[in-house]
Design a protein around this motif. Structure first.
Motif, PDB file in Angstrom:
ATOM      1  N   ALA A  62     -13.433  -5.616 -13.092  1.00  0.00           N
ATOM      2  CA  ALA A  62     -13.729  -5.880 -11.683  1.00  0.00           C
ATOM      3  C   ALA A  62     -13.178  -7.233 -11.231  1.00  0.00           C
ATOM      4  O   ALA A  62     -12.819  -7.406 -10.071  1.00  0.00           O
ATOM      5  CB  ALA A  62     -15.235  -5.815 -11.445  1.00  0.00           C
ATOM      6  N   THR A  63     -13.126  -8.190 -12.125  1.00  0.00           N
ATOM      7  CA  THR A  63     -12.500  -9.492 -11.866  1.00  0.00           C
ATOM      8  C   THR A  63     -11.721  -9.875 -13.112  1.00  0.00           C
ATOM      9  O   THR A  63     -12.083  -9.493 -14.229  1.00  0.00           O
ATOM     10  CB  THR A  63     -13.535 -10.596 -11.562  1.00  0.00           C
ATOM     11  N   GLY A  64     -10.651 -10.638 -12.922  1.00  0.00           N
ATOM     12  CA  GLY A  64      -9.819 -10.998 -14.079  1.00  0.00           C
ATOM     13  C   GLY A  64      -9.230  -9.738 -14.681  1.00  0.00           C
ATOM     14  O   GLY A  64      -8.773  -8.847 -13.971  1.00  0.00           O
ATOM     15  N   GLY A  65      -9.270  -9.647 -15.993  1.00  0.00           N
ATOM     16  CA  GLY A  65      -8.807  -8.447 -16.680  1.00  0.00           C
ATOM     17  C   GLY A  65      -7.295  -8.329 -16.721  1.00  0.00           C
ATOM     18  O   GLY A  65      -6.554  -9.255 -16.396  1.00  0.00           O
ATOM     19  N   THR A  66      -6.851  -7.150 -17.112  1.00  0.00           N
ATOM     20  CA  THR A  66      -5.435  -6.857 -17.291  1.00  0.00           C
ATOM     21  C   THR A  66      -4.987  -5.838 -16.254  1.00  0.00           C
ATOM     22  O   THR A  66      -5.677  -4.845 -16.017  1.00  0.00           O
ATOM     23  CB  THR A  66      -5.197  -6.269 -18.704  1.00  0.00           C
ATOM     24  N   ALA A  67      -3.822  -6.080 -15.658  1.00  0.00           N
ATOM     25  CA  ALA A  67      -3.236  -5.110 -14.739  1.00  0.00           C
ATOM     26  C   ALA A  67      -2.664  -3.959 -15.559  1.00  0.00           C
ATOM     27  O   ALA A  67      -1.842  -4.168 -16.454  1.00  0.00           O
ATOM     28  CB  ALA A  67      -2.146  -5.760 -13.902  1.00  0.00           C
ATOM     29  N   LEU A  68      -3.100  -2.734 -15.268  1.00  0.00           N
ATOM     30  CA  LEU A  68      -2.643  -1.545 -15.991  1.00  0.00           C
ATOM     31  C   LEU A  68      -1.479  -0.858 -15.283  1.00  0.00           C
ATOM     32  O   LEU A  68      -0.718  -0.131 -15.900  1.00  0.00           O
ATOM     33  CB  LEU A  68      -3.805  -0.558 -16.139  1.00  0.00           C
ATOM     34  N   TRP A  69      -1.373  -1.075 -13.975  1.00  0.00           N
ATOM     35  CA  TRP A  69      -0.334  -0.449 -13.148  1.00  0.00           C
ATOM     36  C   TRP A  69      -0.267  -1.208 -11.838  1.00  0.00           C
ATOM     37  O   TRP A  69      -1.284  -1.699 -11.337  1.00  0.00           O
ATOM     38  CB  TRP A  69      -0.710   1.004 -12.898  1.00  0.00           C
ATOM     39  N   THR A  70       0.928  -1.323 -11.265  1.00  0.00           N
ATOM     40  CA  THR A  70       1.072  -1.944  -9.944  1.00  0.00           C
ATOM     41  C   THR A  70       2.213  -1.281  -9.190  1.00  0.00           C
ATOM     42  O   THR A  70       3.161  -0.786  -9.812  1.00  0.00           O
ATOM     43  CB  THR A  70       1.260  -3.475 -10.055  1.00  0.00           C
ATOM     44  N   GLU A  71       2.072  -1.242  -7.871  1.00  0.00           N
ATOM     45  CA  GLU A  71       3.074  -0.605  -7.016  1.00  0.00           C
ATOM     46  C   GLU A  71       3.100  -1.345  -5.682  1.00  0.00           C
ATOM     47  O   GLU A  71       2.058  -1.693  -5.135  1.00  0.00           O
ATOM     48  CB  GLU A  71       2.681   0.858  -6.803  1.00  0.00           C
ATOM     49  N   THR A  72       4.301  -1.563  -5.151  1.00  0.00           N
ATOM     50  CA  THR A  72       4.484  -2.203  -3.848  1.00  0.00           C
ATOM     51  C   THR A  72       5.001  -1.170  -2.861  1.00  0.00           C
ATOM     52  O   THR A  72       5.917  -0.407  -3.184  1.00  0.00           O
ATOM     53  CB  THR A  72       5.479  -3.377  -3.955  1.00  0.00           C
ATOM     54  N   GLN A  73       4.407  -1.145  -1.667  1.00  0.00           N
ATOM     55  CA  GLN A  73       4.818  -0.209  -0.624  1.00  0.00           C
ATOM     56  C   GLN A  73       4.859  -0.920   0.726  1.00  0.00           C
ATOM     57  O   GLN A  73       4.023  -1.787   0.998  1.00  0.00           O
ATOM     58  CB  GLN A  73       3.824   0.953  -0.495  1.00  0.00           C
ATOM     59  N   MET A  74       5.811  -0.532   1.556  1.00  0.00           N
ATOM     60  CA  MET A  74       5.820  -0.946   2.967  1.00  0.00           C
ATOM     61  C   MET A  74       5.116   0.176   3.731  1.00  0.00           C
ATOM     62  O   MET A  74       5.517   1.337   3.648  1.00  0.00           O
ATOM     63  CB  MET A  74       7.239  -1.123   3.491  1.00  0.00           C
ATOM     64  N   ILE A  75       4.068  -0.181   4.460  1.00  0.00           N
ATOM     65  CA  ILE A  75       3.255   0.806   5.161  1.00  0.00           C
ATOM     66  C   ILE A  75       3.162   0.411   6.630  1.00  0.00           C
ATOM     67  O   ILE A  75       2.874  -0.746   6.943  1.00  0.00           O
ATOM     68  CB  ILE A  75       1.842   0.904   4.539  1.00  0.00           C
ATOM     69  N   THR A  76       3.388   1.360   7.515  1.00  0.00           N
ATOM     70  CA  THR A  76       3.241   1.117   8.943  1.00  0.00           C
ATOM     71  C   THR A  76       1.829   1.492   9.365  1.00  0.00           C
ATOM     72  O   THR A  76       1.388   2.625   9.167  1.00  0.00           O
ATOM     73  CB  THR A  76       4.284   1.917   9.750  1.00  0.00           C
ATOM     74  N   LEU A  77       1.132   0.518   9.932  1.00  0.00           N
ATOM     75  CA  LEU A  77      -0.254   0.702  10.340  1.00  0.00           C
ATOM     76  C   LEU A  77      -0.321   1.270  11.753  1.00  0.00           C
ATOM     77  O   LEU A  77       0.498   0.935  12.611  1.00  0.00           O
ATOM     78  CB  LEU A  77      -0.981  -0.638  10.293  1.00  0.00           C
ATOM     79  N   ASP A  78      -1.312   2.108  11.995  1.00  0.00           N
ATOM     80  CA  ASP A  78      -1.538   2.711  13.307  1.00  0.00           C
ATOM     81  C   ASP A  78      -2.915   2.267  13.776  1.00  0.00           C
ATOM     82  O   ASP A  78      -3.929   2.815  13.330  1.00  0.00           O
ATOM     83  CB  ASP A  78      -1.443   4.234  13.200  1.00  0.00           C
ATOM     84  N   GLY A  79      -2.958   1.259  14.651  1.00  0.00           N
ATOM     85  CA  GLY A  79      -4.251   0.731  15.092  1.00  0.00           C
ATOM     86  C   GLY A  79      -5.043   0.162  13.938  1.00  0.00           C
ATOM     87  O   GLY A  79      -6.266   0.197  13.953  1.00  0.00           O
ATOM     88  N   GLY A  80      -4.352  -0.354  12.933  1.00  0.00           N
ATOM     89  CA  GLY A  80      -5.005  -0.918  11.757  1.00  0.00           C
ATOM     90  C   GLY A  80      -5.196   0.077  10.624  1.00  0.00           C
ATOM     91  O   GLY A  80      -5.414  -0.312   9.478  1.00  0.00           O
ATOM     92  N   TYR A  81      -5.109   1.361  10.916  1.00  0.00           N
ATOM     93  CA  TYR A  81      -5.352   2.380   9.900  1.00  0.00           C
ATOM     94  C   TYR A  81      -4.091   2.679   9.088  1.00  0.00           C
ATOM     95  O   TYR A  81      -2.982   2.638   9.612  1.00  0.00           O
ATOM     96  CB  TYR A  81      -5.837   3.687  10.534  1.00  0.00           C
ATOM     97  N   PHE A  82      -4.313   2.988   7.819  1.00  0.00           N
ATOM     98  CA  PHE A  82      -3.206   3.416   6.978  1.00  0.00           C
ATOM     99  C   PHE A  82      -3.673   4.503   6.024  1.00  0.00           C
ATOM    100  O   PHE A  82      -4.861   4.634   5.731  1.00  0.00           O
ATOM    101  CB  PHE A  82      -2.616   2.239   6.181  1.00  0.00           C
ATOM    102  N   SER A  83      -2.721   5.270   5.567  1.00  0.00           N
ATOM    103  CA  SER A  83      -2.936   6.269   4.533  1.00  0.00           C
ATOM    104  C   SER A  83      -1.667   6.325   3.710  1.00  0.00           C
ATOM    105  O   SER A  83      -0.566   6.368   4.268  1.00  0.00           O
ATOM    106  CB  SER A  83      -3.235   7.631   5.149  1.00  0.00           C
ATOM    107  N   THR A  84      -1.796   6.289   2.395  1.00  0.00           N
ATOM    108  CA  THR A  84      -0.626   6.298   1.535  1.00  0.00           C
ATOM    109  C   THR A  84      -0.935   7.030   0.241  1.00  0.00           C
ATOM    110  O   THR A  84      -2.091   7.341  -0.059  1.00  0.00           O
ATOM    111  CB  THR A  84      -0.145   4.852   1.245  1.00  0.00           C
ATOM    112  N   GLN A  85       0.099   7.308  -0.515  1.00  0.00           N
ATOM    113  CA  GLN A  85      -0.040   7.977  -1.803  1.00  0.00           C
ATOM    114  C   GLN A  85       0.260   6.974  -2.919  1.00  0.00           C
ATOM    115  O   GLN A  85       1.405   6.549  -3.088  1.00  0.00           O
ATOM    116  CB  GLN A  85       0.925   9.159  -1.910  1.00  0.00           C
ATOM    117  N   LEU A  86      -0.763   6.583  -3.668  1.00  0.00           N
ATOM    118  CA  LEU A  86      -0.548   5.728  -4.828  1.00  0.00           C
ATOM    119  C   LEU A  86       0.171   6.534  -5.897  1.00  0.00           C
ATOM    120  O   LEU A  86      -0.170   7.697  -6.129  1.00  0.00           O
ATOM    121  CB  LEU A  86      -1.880   5.207  -5.371  1.00  0.00           C
TER     122      LEU A  86
END
Length: 127
Positions: A62-86
């Motif tokens: 929950a804090t610290g720890g090891t990163a097991l996976w990471t992904e960077t995405q450019m996401i266009t927000l619609d009124g602050g809302y977003f939906s994406t596929q990890l």
């Protein structure tokens, strides 16, 4: 720079958490992505608009720890809302979901990763 805050809940991981690395031949293959949805607000609680860079990271704590996976995405927000596929940019290895609780961290732009991280839980497909 605008300070950002993400008021998010994992609305529903609508696809599998990669329940098993070995599938039975008679079963359909498990989807390799998970839906992540949220609402991005600035420090004055106004919705952020336009394209934003998001960095999603799965950790073993929950804090610290090891990163097991990471992904960077450019996401266009619609009124602050977003939906994406990890997992749509970089596959999530089945070993990430070994049975132990894992946590999703989200960073937007050059801001620090938001806190707290969200514990990832099962979805019906995985059960």
């Amino acid at each position: 720079m605008v300070s950002r805050r993400l008021d998010y809940k994992i609305v529903g991981l609508l696809t599998s958490l990669l329940a098993s690395a070995v599938a039975e031949p008679a079963r359909a293959s498990v989807p390799g992505t998970m839906t992540q949805q949220g609402l991005l607000l600035d420090a004055s609680n106004s919705p952020i608009s336009g394209a934003q860079q998001f960095v999603f990271t799965i950790y073993d704590a929950a804090t610290g720890g090891t990163a097991l996976w990471t992904e960077t995405q450019m996401i266009t927000l619609d009124g602050g809302y977003f939906s994406t596929q990890l997992g749509s940019v970089k596959s999530i290895p089945p070993s990430v979901f070994s049975g132990a609780t894992v946590y999703l961290g989200i960073q937007v732009g050059s801001d620090a990763e938001m806190t707290p991280r969200e514990a990832m839980t099962s979805v019906p497909y995985a059960l």
